[in-house]
Design an enzyme around this catalytic site. Structure first.
Site, mmCIF file in Angstrom:
data_model
loop_
_atom_site.group_PDB
_atom_site.id
_atom_site.type_symbol
_atom_site.label_atom_id
_atom_site.label_comp_id
_atom_site.label_asym_id
_atom_site.label_seq_id
_atom_site.Cartn_x
_atom_site.Cartn_y
_atom_site.Cartn_z
ATOM 1 N N ASN A 9 1.060 -0.894 -0.142
ATOM 2 C CA ASN A 9 -0.009 0.020 -0.089
ATOM 3 C C ASN A 9 0.902 1.148 0.032
ATOM 4 O O ASN A 9 1.504 1.505 1.092
ATOM 5 C CB ASN A 9 -0.991 0.010 1.200
ATOM 6 C CG ASN A 9 -2.003 1.145 1.423
ATOM 7 O OD1 ASN A 9 -1.785 1.931 0.666
ATOM 8 N ND2 ASN A 9 -2.611 0.973 2.418
ATOM 9 N N ARG A 91 -2.561 -1.938 -3.434
ATOM 10 C CA ARG A 91 -3.664 -0.991 -3.405
ATOM 11 C C ARG A 91 -3.481 0.086 -4.596
ATOM 12 O O ARG A 91 -2.387 0.760 -4.466
ATOM 13 C CB ARG A 91 -3.641 -0.556 -2.042
ATOM 14 C CG ARG A 91 -4.679 0.592 -2.100
ATOM 15 C CD ARG A 91 -4.898 1.204 -0.715
ATOM 16 N NE ARG A 91 -6.011 2.190 -0.332
ATOM 17 C CZ ARG A 91 -6.281 2.676 0.821
ATOM 18 N NH1 ARG A 91 -5.183 2.690 1.655
ATOM 19 N NH2 ARG A 91 -7.105 3.726 0.741
ATOM 20 N N HIS A 179 -11.458 4.602 -0.749
ATOM 21 C CA HIS A 179 -11.459 3.871 0.618
ATOM 22 C C HIS A 179 -12.375 2.554 0.258
ATOM 23 O O HIS A 179 -12.785 1.943 1.262
ATOM 24 C CB HIS A 179 -12.114 4.803 1.679
ATOM 25 C CG HIS A 179 -11.364 5.729 2.270
ATOM 26 N ND1 HIS A 179 -11.851 6.953 2.566
ATOM 27 C CD2 HIS A 179 -10.101 5.721 2.314
ATOM 28 C CE1 HIS A 179 -10.605 7.579 3.016
ATOM 29 N NE2 HIS A 179 -9.642 6.762 3.009
ATOM 30 N N ASN A 209 -6.821 9.646 8.921
ATOM 31 C CA ASN A 209 -6.127 10.579 8.145
ATOM 32 C C ASN A 209 -6.936 10.956 6.956
ATOM 33 O O ASN A 209 -7.235 12.421 6.777
ATOM 34 C CB ASN A 209 -4.663 10.282 7.972
ATOM 35 C CG ASN A 209 -3.672 11.230 8.603
ATOM 36 O OD1 ASN A 209 -4.182 12.614 8.818
ATOM 37 N ND2 ASN A 209 -2.686 10.789 8.891
ATOM 38 N N ARG A 239 -6.950 17.922 4.665
ATOM 39 C CA ARG A 239 -7.633 18.169 3.461
ATOM 40 C C ARG A 239 -8.932 18.819 3.555
ATOM 41 O O ARG A 239 -9.569 18.532 4.720
ATOM 42 C CB ARG A 239 -7.839 16.949 2.463
ATOM 43 C CG ARG A 239 -6.821 16.147 1.970
ATOM 44 C CD ARG A 239 -7.127 14.695 1.222
ATOM 45 N NE ARG A 239 -6.330 13.807 1.902
ATOM 46 C CZ ARG A 239 -6.554 12.605 1.715
ATOM 47 N NH1 ARG A 239 -7.420 12.219 0.897
ATOM 48 N NH2 ARG A 239 -5.693 11.634 2.304
ATOM 49 N N GLY A 329 -12.366 6.454 13.905
ATOM 50 C CA GLY A 329 -13.398 5.839 14.113
ATOM 51 C C GLY A 329 -13.377 4.567 14.990
ATOM 52 O O GLY A 329 -14.405 4.178 16.003
ATOM 53 N N GLU A 379 -7.635 -3.432 5.289
ATOM 54 C CA GLU A 379 -7.725 -3.359 3.866
ATOM 55 C C GLU A 379 -6.425 -4.327 3.448
ATOM 56 O O GLU A 379 -6.676 -4.752 2.292
ATOM 57 C CB GLU A 379 -6.975 -1.994 3.377
ATOM 58 C CG GLU A 379 -8.222 -0.881 3.638
ATOM 59 C CD GLU A 379 -7.929 0.593 3.925
ATOM 60 O OE1 GLU A 379 -6.683 0.445 4.901
ATOM 61 O OE2 GLU A 379 -8.328 1.520 3.434
HETATM 62 P P1 ADP Z 1 -4.501 6.796 7.594
HETATM 63 O O1 ADP Z 1 -5.587 7.212 6.784
HETATM 64 O O2 ADP Z 1 -3.166 7.382 7.437
HETATM 65 O O3 ADP Z 1 -4.330 5.048 7.620
HETATM 66 P P2 ADP Z 1 -5.448 6.080 10.430
HETATM 67 O O4 ADP Z 1 -6.723 5.215 9.862
HETATM 68 O O5 ADP Z 1 -4.315 5.265 10.971
HETATM 69 O O6 ADP Z 1 -4.905 6.891 9.204
HETATM 70 O O7 ADP Z 1 -6.094 6.905 11.391
HETATM 71 C C1 ADP Z 1 -5.216 8.088 11.919
HETATM 72 C C2 ADP Z 1 -5.978 8.840 12.635
HETATM 73 O O8 ADP Z 1 -6.419 8.165 13.888
HETATM 74 C C3 ADP Z 1 -5.026 10.059 13.312
HETATM 75 O O9 ADP Z 1 -5.697 11.329 13.393
HETATM 76 C C4 ADP Z 1 -5.010 9.398 14.777
HETATM 77 O O10 ADP Z 1 -4.959 10.703 15.822
HETATM 78 C C5 ADP Z 1 -6.298 9.051 15.215
HETATM 79 N N1 ADP Z 1 -6.331 8.052 16.337
HETATM 80 C C6 ADP Z 1 -5.735 6.906 16.396
HETATM 81 N N2 ADP Z 1 -5.645 6.344 17.657
HETATM 82 C C7 ADP Z 1 -6.496 7.403 18.288
HETATM 83 C C8 ADP Z 1 -7.017 7.550 19.598
HETATM 84 N N3 ADP Z 1 -6.819 6.533 20.658
HETATM 85 N N4 ADP Z 1 -7.778 8.650 20.064
HETATM 86 C C9 ADP Z 1 -8.180 9.404 19.102
HETATM 87 N N5 ADP Z 1 -7.644 9.444 17.832
HETATM 88 C C10 ADP Z 1 -7.036 8.315 17.327
#
Ligand code: ADP
Length: 393
Positions: A9, A91, A179, A209, A239, A329, A379
């Site tokens: 990825n 991906r 996604h 993110n 974004r 989430g 994924e």
């Molecule tokens: P990507 O799109 O880069 O794969 P991720 O799905 O890993 O991103 O999500 C990253 C986001 O998740 C960041 O904003 C991070 O702060 C948030 N995040 C991860 N763990 C927590 C947590 N325990 N509480 C709040 N936000 C979190």
């Protein structure tokens, strides 16, 4: 050791990878790893299922995606010397209007995908250089392309088009949604573990993110918040999400900004980072801050999710379930609480203790008419599954 599937990825400056046994349908990874800071100070981190950990810098001479791929090759050869990589599954952000499923990569397909680079200039070239690197590093392996757009290609026309003259639709100016691998995984989890929900009307919120939402009916995508590009819909780490096209015209005419500056603004300096006054794009940092701008950034994020939830529920004609996934989430009880508060009118009522414990079931017993779930996305698992399917065909 048996035949393996390697998943890749490739982002602009990072590469996530995982290794699976080809014969293991359960899809438990033998290794997961990532390379960060490609192009500047690349470093590899990986963990094998038996507990071994690898952490090392890659060195400037090898910087770039080719260097990253060489590091993955070394990682696999050192960690599983007797193994054969039978397939590398990639991906790929954009498959264009016609691709509705994963495909084996060959030169004609590479050409087709390279021609889509103007549709996704920030992602597609990196994805394809990842493929080139993998073709060199693993010349005997089948190379598989899994498209983030494919899952959404069956959407009804009204959810697929913009209100532009029709010639633009024919040229490919459409709402592609992204996604798709994450949504495909969640749909398969619903089919396996929540079959009644899978058959019904579900909104999935992939909040990482990058962030987007998708309306599923009977496990199929019927509408999504991301449109032509991965900048539409929800605000994200950096974004904008949905923005009035008049703002872009204003930036061009009144602020004399060109395409490169506007791209930089809407992809890299906006979203949570811009709204928090430059504090952070990371939800954890914003949650821990007592700066009012951090709180406003979270309020805007949750507010847009609520509005899109209403919109997607209208597209579905009702709501049977809401699924949270992605880093935010899955882990942010605060964001979930701010999204769900006062949503009883649409059937959403969550149990605070279940929310604090990250679910999986958040539905308040006896009150919530729509089920609310937290499910971890996978994924990489979908990449491996698609490779198995194509090799078996
Ligand atoms: P990507 O799109 O880069 O794969 P991720 O799905 O890993 O991103 O999500 C990253 C986001 O998740 C960041 O904003 C991070 O702060 C948030 N995040 C991860 N763990 C927590 C947590 N325990 N509480 C709040 N936000 C979190």
């Amino acid at each position: 050791m048996a035949d393996l599937v390697l998943t890749l990825n490739a982002g602009s400056s990072s590469l996530k990878t995982a290794l699976y046994a080809l014969a293991d349908d359960a899809g438990t990874p033998l290794m997961t790893g990532q390379i960060e800071r490609i192009g500047t100070a690349p470093a590899l981190q990986a963990r094998w299922a038996d507990g071994r950990r690898v952490e090392r810098g890659i060195g400037h001479a090898e910087a770039g995606h080719a260097g990253a791929m060489k590091a993955v090759l070394d990682l696999v050869q050192d960690g599983a010397p007797d193994a054969r990589v039978a397939a590398v599954s990639h991906r790929i952000v954009h498959g264009g209007p016609e691709r509705t499923a994963a495909a084996l990569l060959d030169e004609p397909l590479m050409k087709e995908l390279a021609a889509l680079a103007p549709y996704a200039p920030l992602h597609q070239p990196h994805n394809l250089s990842g493929v080139r690197g993998a073709m060199e590093a693993f010349p005997d392996a089948a190379q598989v392309a899994c498209f983030d757009t494919a899952f959404h290609r069956g959407q009804p026309w009204v959810n697929d088009t913009f209100a532009l003259p029709r010639a633009y639709y024919d040229k490919g100016v459409r709402r592609y949604g992204f996604h798709g691998l994450s949504y495909e995984y969640i749909a398969s989890r619903l089919a396996a573990d929540y079959p009644e929900l899978h058959a019904g009307r579900v909104v999935v919120a992939h909040l990482g993110n990058g962030a987007s939402m998708c309306a599923l009916r009977g496990g199929r995508s019927i509408a999504s918040t991301m449109g032509f590009s991965a900048a539409d819909g929800l605000p994200m780490g950096t974004r904008t999400g949905q923005i009035d096209p008049g703002v872009l015209l204003y930036l061009m005419t009144e602020e004399s900004m060109g395409p490169a500056e506007i791209t930089d603004l809407i992809y890299r300096h906006s979203g949570l980072l811009g709204l928090s006054g430059g504090l952070s794009n990371d939800m954890r940092t914003l949650e821990q801050s007592d700066d009012p701008a951090a709180d406003e950034a979270i309020a805007y994020f949750a507010g847009r999710i609520r509005r899109e939830l209403g919109s997607l529920a209208a597209a579905l004609g009702g709501l049977d379930g809401l699924v949270f996934t992605g880093g935010i989430g899955e882990h942010s009880a605060l964001v979930r609480q701010r999204v769900c508060a006062g949503m009883g009118w649409i059937g959403i009522d969550i149990d605070p203790a279940a929310n604090a414990a990250d679910g999986p079931e958040l539905t308040a017993p006896g009150v919530g008419a729509a089920r609310v779930l937290v499910l971890k996305t996978d994924e990489e698992g979908v990449l491996a599954r698609e490779a198995r399917r194509l090799l078996a065909a």
